[in-house]
Design an enzyme around this catalytic site. Structure first.
Site, PDB file in Angstrom:
ATOM      1  CG  HIS A  91     -88.443 -26.078 -14.826  1.00 33.78           C
ATOM      2  ND1 HIS A  91     -89.386 -25.868 -15.414  1.00 33.78           N
ATOM      3  CD2 HIS A  91     -87.548 -27.001 -15.432  1.00 33.78           C
ATOM      4  CE1 HIS A  91     -89.502 -26.707 -16.414  1.00 33.78           C
ATOM      5  NE2 HIS A  91     -88.343 -27.566 -16.476  1.00 33.78           N
ATOM      6  CG  ASP A 227     -91.771 -23.354 -16.033  1.00 30.94           C
ATOM      7  OD1 ASP A 227     -90.734 -22.910 -15.830  1.00 30.94           O
ATOM      8  OD2 ASP A 227     -91.811 -24.512 -15.798  1.00 30.94           O
ATOM      9  CB  SER A 655     -87.809 -28.393 -19.440  1.00 29.25           C
ATOM     10  OG  SER A 655     -88.478 -29.348 -18.672  1.00 29.25           O
TER      11      SER A 655
END
Length: 720
Positions: A91, A227, A655
Site C-alpha cells: 500500500h 502487503d 507502514s
C-alpha cells in the site's frame, strides 16, 4: 489495562504500567532504553543501532516522501541488499504501481517484477531519506523564545533560528536538515538526512495478494495479506543523491538488513524502526472530544458517501478502476480508522482516563503557589480554546472532506492562475509558449487518473453535504450560488458543470489554453468552485489560527508541567514523521471474553478466505497451484506462515517499517494495527495494542516461488 476508579491509582497506571509505551528517539536510546531492551532479549548495543561515528541499523532505515515535502514521510522502508534494494508495503507503493498501470499492462491486477535492473521503473517525485545524525538543539532554540511571545512571534523566532541551525549543519555537504519540536514545543532536535531522488519500482505482487482482505480486513486481526513491494535507490556514479538518469547506479548502503528465514515464536524480542506520522498522546479531554465528535465523526460520514460514488464508477470499467484505485484505497484507509478509533476510545474509557490525569495535574498545581502561578490557568485556557474553535473546526473538517472531495475545481483554480498570465499583455510570445507547455504537462498528469462522470457525481453528493451541515454564514460563494441559481438542485449544478466546464476534459482544456478567454474562465463553474473553496480555506484557517493560539500555549505548558510532575519518568515525544524506534515482543492476545488470537497466520487461512474473482478475497490461480503442491521449502514445511503480531507501539507512517529481531535481522514488515486498540494514537493500551506484520518468509516465498525473481533472492543476505 485495569481502569481504576481512584484518581491517584489511575495516574499511576498511566505513568508506571506503561513502561514499554513510546516511539523513542535514537539519540536517547543508551540513556533511556537499552537496558530494558537487553533485559527483554536484545543482543546488540545502542551503538549498533545509532552511532554518528560508525554505520548501524539506522543506516538501513528509509523514510519515503515526496519531492515537495521530503521530510513528511508517508511511509517507511528498509534496505535489504548491498545494491540498494528497498522493502516497503504494497500500500506504500500502491500509487507508484498504479501510475505505471494501464489497461494493457495492468500491474495492479497482475503484479510487476523486474528480472533485470534495466527493467526497473522510475518514479519521479518519490524521495528516500536516510538519517545521518540528529542533535538536541533545545538550548539554542529556547534562547530566542519566552513564554510571553504570541504564537505568531514564537513560530517566526523558531523558524529563524532553525534556518540558521540547518545552514550551519549543511553548508559544504549534500545533507538536508530540519529542526523538529518535541513535547509540544518544549524541546527541539535537528535531523540531518541524505535524501535520494531516484527511486525505482522493482517488484510487487498482484493487488489481490498485496491488499488481500481489502476494506473488510483493514485494521483487523487475523490477517493474511502479502502487503509488500520492492524499490531500489539509485545514485550518481560517485554515490551522491541525483535526479533520475540512465547513468545512475544502485546505492551502496552503509548498512543493510540480513533477511531472516528462521521465523518467529511467541515471546521473541522485536523492535521496529521507521518514521511514524503523528500521535497525540498528550491531548486533553477537550482535544479528545474534538477528535471524536468533530474530526472522526465527520470524516467517517463524508467518506462513506465519497467511497460509494467512487466504487460505483470503478465497477463500470477497468480503466476507471485503475484510475481511482489509489484514491479509493487512501480514502478508505482513514474512513475505517475513524470509525474504529472512536469505537476503541469509548470501549477503553479514554475520556475518563484523560480527566483523571487532568485532575491529578490540577491537584499537583494547586499544592504549590509557584506552580499555581505558572500552570493554574493552563487547562481552562485549553478548554476555552476548543470551545471557541468548535464551529470553525467543524466547518474546516467539512471543507477538507466534502468541498475538497471532487478534484476538477482544485485543478481549475491552480491552472487558472497560470491561464491568467496567458491573458496578460505583459507576457511575450516565448513566455506564453512556456506557460502553455507547463499547463499541458500539468493537465496530462491530472487527466490520466480522472473520470468526469465520477467527479461530477462527487460534486452533487459532497457539496450538498456541506450545505446541509455547515451554518450559512460559513458557506463559500459557490454554495450560495447553487442555492440561489439552482434552487439547491446539486444534481443539476453537477450536470451543468460536467457539460460546460473546460476543465472536465483534457482535449477541451488544451484547446482552451490555445485560445484563452479569462472572462469565460471566471464564469466557468469548476473554476468558480475552486476559487470559492480556496477563499473559504484562507478565511477559516485565519480564524482557526487565532483560536489555536490558546490551545498551543496551553498544551505546551500542560506537557511541561506533566514532565515536571514526573521527573523520573522516561518520556517519549509524540510521533511527528521523524525516525523512531519501538521495542516489544511477538505475542498473542485476548481481545474480549472467550476470544483468543494466536500470534501468527498461515497460507491455510488465505485459501479458507477465498472469495470470487475481482473481490476482496480473490486468490490468484498460481498461488493456489503452489499451495496445492505444498511447494514451501525452504521457507516452510507443510505450511507457510503469512503474518504475525507484536506489541510494538506504531502508527501511520510506520507502514513498511522493518521488524527486527534480537540479532538485528529483518523478520517482518509492519503494515497495520488492530481495531481493538485504534485508540493507540491517543491512548496506548499495552494489553491490546498489536502491530500486524508481514512475515519475511512469506515475502521471500512469493519473490522466489510465485514470481521466480531469483535475481532478487540472490542479492539478499538470507539467514536460515
Amino acid at each position: 489495562m485495569k481502569r481504576l476508579l481512584i484518581i491517584t491509582m489511575a495516574l499511576l497506571a498511566v505513568f508506571v504500567a506503561r513502561a514499554d509505551e513510546g516511539m523513542w528517539l535514537l539519540s536517547k536510546l543508551k540513556e533511556q532504553n537499552i537496558g530494558k531492551m537487553q533485559q527483554m532479549g536484545f543482543k546488540l548495543t545502542a551503538e549498533d543501532i545509532y552511532d554518528v561515528n560508525k554505520p548501524g541499523i539506522k543506516d538501513a532505515i528509509v523514510g519515503l516522501g515526496n519531492a515537495g515535502q521530503p521530510f513528511r514521510h508517508f511511509c517507511s522502508g528498509e534496505l535489504i541488499s548491498p545494491q540498494g534494494l528497498l522493502l516497503t508495503n504494497h500500500h506504500c507503493g500502491f500509487n507508484a504501481i498504479q501510475s505505471h498501470s494501464t489497461v494493457e499492462h495492468n500491474y495492479l491486477q497482475n503484479g510487476f517484477w523486474a528480472y533485470k535492473m534495466e527493467d526497473e521503473l522510475a518514479n519521479p517525485g518519490i524521495t528516500a531519506s536516510i538519517l545521518e545524525r540528529m542533535e538536541d538543539v533545545t538550548e539554542r532554540v529556547n534562547a530566542v523564545l519566552n513564554d510571553n511571545m504570541s504564537s505568531v512571534d514564537r513560530r517566526m523566532a523558531i523558524d529563524s533560528i532553525s534556518k540558521i541551525l540547518v545552514k550551519e549543519a549543511t553548508d559544504g555537504n549534500q545533507l538536508s536538515g530540519q529542526v523538529q519540536s518535541m513535547f509540544e514545543g518544549n524541546q527541539f532536535f535537528l535531523f540531518l538526512y541524505t535524501i535520494y531522488k531516484d527511486v525505482r519500482l522493482v517488484g510487487a505482487p498482484p493487488q489481490s495478494m498485496g491488499k488481500f482482505g481489502g476494506d473488510t480486513d483493514n485494521w483487523m486481526w487475523p490477517r493474511h495479506t502479502a502487503d509488500f513491494s520492492m524499490f531500489r535507490i539509485y545514485t550518481a556514479p560517485d554515490g551522491s543523491p541525483a535526479e533520475y538518469s540512465k547513468d545512475n547506479v544502485p546505492l551502496k548502503p552503509k548498512h543493510y538488513l540480513p533477511v531472516s528465514a528462521k521465523g518467529v515464536k511467541d515471546g521473541d524480542f522485536a523492535m521496529i524502526m521507521g518514521f511514524p506520522g503523528t500521535t497525540d498522546r498528550f491531548t486533553t479531554s477537550y482535544g479528545l472530544e474534538n477528535t471524536m465528535d468533530v474530526v472522526n465523526d465527520i470524516r467517517y460520514k463524508v467518506r462513506t458517501e465519497k467511497l460509494a460514488v467512487m466504487r460505483k464508477g470503478m465497477q463500470k470499467d477497468t480503466k476507471t478502476r485503475i484510475q481511482y484505485a489509489s484514491k479509493y484505497a487512501s480514502c478508505a484507509n482513514y474512513w475505517k480508522y475513524s470509525f474504529e478509533q472512536n469505537k476503541a476510545l469509548k470501549q477503553l474509557k479514554t475520556m475518563e482516563n484523560k480527566k483523571a490525569i487532568e485532575q491529578q495535574f490540577t491537584d499537583w498545581v494547586n499544592a504549590d503557589a509557584g506552580r499555581k502561578e505558572v500552570y493554574g490557568n493552563v487547562l481552562p485556557m485549553i478548554q476555552k480554546g476548543y470551545a471557541d474553535m468548535k464551529e470553525y473546526s467543524m466547518a474546516m473538517t467539512y471543507l477538507n472532506e466534502a468541498l475538497r472531495g471532487p478534484e476538477s475545481h482544485v485543478f481549475a483554480y491552480r491552472a487558472g492562475r497560470m491561464i491568467s498570465e496567458l491573458c496578460s499583455k505583459e507576457k511575450n510570445a516565448e513566455e506564453k509558449a512556456n506557460i502553455k507547455e507547463a499547463l499541458k504537462k500539468m493537465a496530462a498528469g491530472f487527466y490520466k487518473d480522472f473520470n468526469a462522470e465520477v467527479d461530477a457525481e462527487l460534486y452533487a453528493v459532497l457539496f450538498r453535504i456541506y450545505n446541509e451541515h455547515v451554518a450559512p454564514e460559513l458557506h463559500p460563494e459557490i454554495i450560495d450560488f447553487i442555492n440561489k441559481k439552482y434552487k439547491g438542485d446539486y444534481n443539476k449544478f453537477a450536470s451543468d458543470l460536467r457539460k460546460n466546464s473546460v476543465f472536465m476534459d483534457e482535449a477541451v482544456f488544451n484547446n482552451f489554453i490555445e485560445h484563452p478567454d479569462c472572462k469565460k474562465m471566471e464564469k466557468d463553474l469548476a473554476y468558480r468552485a475552486g476559487k470559492s473553496y480556496f477563499e473559504l480555506w484562507v478565511q477559516l484557517s485565519a480564524y482557526a489560527s487565532e483560536m489555536q493560539e490558546k490551545i498551543s500555549q496551553g498544551d505546551r505548558l500542560f506537557v511541561r508541567g506533566l514532565m515536571e510532575m514526573q521527573p523520573e519518568k522516561a518520556w517519549a515525544p509524540n510521533a511527528n514523521s521523524t525516525i523512531r524506534l519501538t521495542y516489544g515482543k511477538v505475542g498473542s492476545y485476548k481481545p474480549r471474553d472467550a476470544v483468543f488470537y494466536d500470534y501468527y497466520t498461515t497460507l491455510n487461512g488465505v485459501i479458507a478466505k477465498e472469495g470470487p474473482k475481482g473481490g476482496e478475497f480473490e486468490v490468484p490461480e498460481r498461488l493456489k497451484e503452489l499451495y496445492t503442491r505444498k511447494d514451501f521449502a525452504p521457507y516452510g514445511e507443510g505450511n507457510l506462515n503469512v503474518n504475525f503480531i507484536t506489541d510494538n507501539d506504531i502508527t501511520g507512517g510506520n507502514s513498511g517499517s522493518g521488524v527486527i529481531n534480537a540479532e538485528g535481522h529483518l523478520i517482518g514488515t509492519a503494515f497495520d494495527g488492530n481495531s481493538e486498540a485504534m485508540s493507540g494514537d491517543i491512548d496506548f493500551e499495552e494489553n491490546l495494542q498489536r502491530c500486524i506484520n508481514l512475515d519475511t518468509r512469506y515475502m521471500l516465498w512469493i519473490v522466489d516461488k510465485y514470481a521466480g525473481a531469483k535475481n532478487l533472492i540472490d542479492e539478499m543476505t538470507i539467514v536460515k
